[in-house]
Design a protein around this motif. Sequence first.
Motif, PDB file in Angstrom:
ATOM      1  N   ALA A  29       0.820  -1.214   0.000  1.00 56.34           N
ATOM      2  CA  ALA A  29       0.000   0.000   0.000  1.00 56.34           C
ATOM      3  C   ALA A  29       0.857   1.270   0.000  1.00 56.34           C
ATOM      4  N   ALA A  30       2.074   1.170   0.510  1.00 54.96           N
ATOM      5  CA  ALA A  30       2.967   2.335   0.560  1.00 54.96           C
ATOM      6  C   ALA A  30       3.597   2.647  -0.793  1.00 54.96           C
ATOM      7  N   LEU A  31       3.519   1.708  -1.722  1.00 52.50           N
ATOM      8  CA  LEU A  31       4.101   1.917  -3.043  1.00 52.50           C
ATOM      9  C   LEU A  31       3.191   2.775  -3.912  1.00 52.50           C
ATOM     10  N   PRO A  32       3.777   3.566  -4.794  1.00 51.08           N
ATOM     11  CA  PRO A  32       2.962   4.257  -5.801  1.00 51.08           C
ATOM     12  C   PRO A  32       2.248   3.204  -6.664  1.00 51.08           C
ATOM     13  N   ALA A  66      11.404  -4.409   4.097  1.00 44.58           N
ATOM     14  CA  ALA A  66      10.698  -4.607   2.825  1.00 44.58           C
ATOM     15  C   ALA A  66      10.824  -3.381   1.931  1.00 44.58           C
ATOM     16  N   LEU A  67      10.563  -2.222   2.470  1.00 45.62           N
ATOM     17  CA  LEU A  67      10.599  -1.013   1.648  1.00 45.62           C
ATOM     18  C   LEU A  67      12.016  -0.527   1.382  1.00 45.62           C
ATOM     19  N   GLY A  68      12.974  -1.077   2.112  1.00 47.38           N
ATOM     20  CA  GLY A  68      14.373  -0.744   1.861  1.00 47.38           C
ATOM     21  C   GLY A  68      14.906  -1.463   0.638  1.00 47.38           C
ATOM     22  N   VAL A  69      14.096  -2.305   0.035  1.00 44.68           N
ATOM     23  CA  VAL A  69      14.451  -3.072  -1.156  1.00 44.68           C
ATOM     24  C   VAL A  69      15.782  -3.781  -0.919  1.00 44.68           C
ATOM     25  N   GLY A  70      15.765  -4.629   0.072  1.00 41.03           N
ATOM     26  CA  GLY A  70      16.954  -5.395   0.395  1.00 41.03           C
ATOM     27  C   GLY A  70      17.248  -6.432  -0.670  1.00 41.03           C
ATOM     28  N   PRO A  71      18.223  -7.263  -0.442  1.00 46.62           N
ATOM     29  CA  PRO A  71      18.614  -8.258  -1.439  1.00 46.62           C
ATOM     30  C   PRO A  71      17.524  -9.294  -1.653  1.00 46.62           C
ATOM     31  N   TRP A  72      17.483  -9.843  -2.840  1.00 45.81           N
ATOM     32  CA  TRP A  72      16.558 -10.928  -3.144  1.00 45.81           C
ATOM     33  C   TRP A  72      16.937 -12.114  -2.284  1.00 45.81           C
ATOM     34  N   GLU A  73      15.968 -12.833  -1.794  1.00 49.79           N
ATOM     35  CA  GLU A  73      16.204 -13.985  -0.928  1.00 49.79           C
ATOM     36  C   GLU A  73      16.019 -15.273  -1.729  1.00 49.79           C
ATOM     37  N   VAL A  86      14.155  -0.383  -7.080  1.00 46.33           N
ATOM     38  CA  VAL A  86      13.812   1.039  -7.138  1.00 46.33           C
ATOM     39  C   VAL A  86      14.025   1.596  -5.743  1.00 46.33           C
ATOM     40  N   TRP A  87      14.893   2.553  -5.616  1.00 49.61           N
ATOM     41  CA  TRP A  87      15.236   3.103  -4.308  1.00 49.61           C
ATOM     42  C   TRP A  87      14.322   4.283  -4.010  1.00 49.61           C
ATOM     43  N   HIS A  88      13.852   4.336  -2.790  1.00 50.44           N
ATOM     44  CA  HIS A  88      12.960   5.408  -2.352  1.00 50.44           C
ATOM     45  C   HIS A  88      13.581   6.101  -1.150  1.00 50.44           C
ATOM     46  N   ARG A  89      13.495   7.374  -1.154  1.00 46.03           N
ATOM     47  CA  ARG A  89      13.924   8.165  -0.005  1.00 46.03           C
ATOM     48  C   ARG A  89      12.677   8.788   0.629  1.00 46.03           C
TER      49      ARG A  89
END
Length: 90
Positions: A29-32, A66-73, A86-89
């Motif tokens: 929900a926090a994503l555009p 999750a929103l920090g777009v960490g490494p794929w697991e 996609v990095w978000h600030r």
Amino acid sequence: MFWAAAIKQAAYDQETISMLSSVLERAVAALPLKQRTDERKARLASGILGAAARGERDPIRLYAIALGVGPWEPTIGGTPPTSPPVWHRP
């Protein structure tokens, strides 16, 4: 869906599953709107499940991971996303 299959492979109690699902829903929900793709949702789920597998249970930390777009697991399952993160600030 990736999330349902992966979460069934792990041994989490119902309360934890509910919390992890809630964290994923809030992260999505926090994503555009344009970024709410299946690939992006899988990336979010991967980060949440990876952190949970390492013992993290704090919903705020899981959300941030999750929103920090960490490494794929890769140990959770599936193939890595084809697009770069996609990095978000804030």
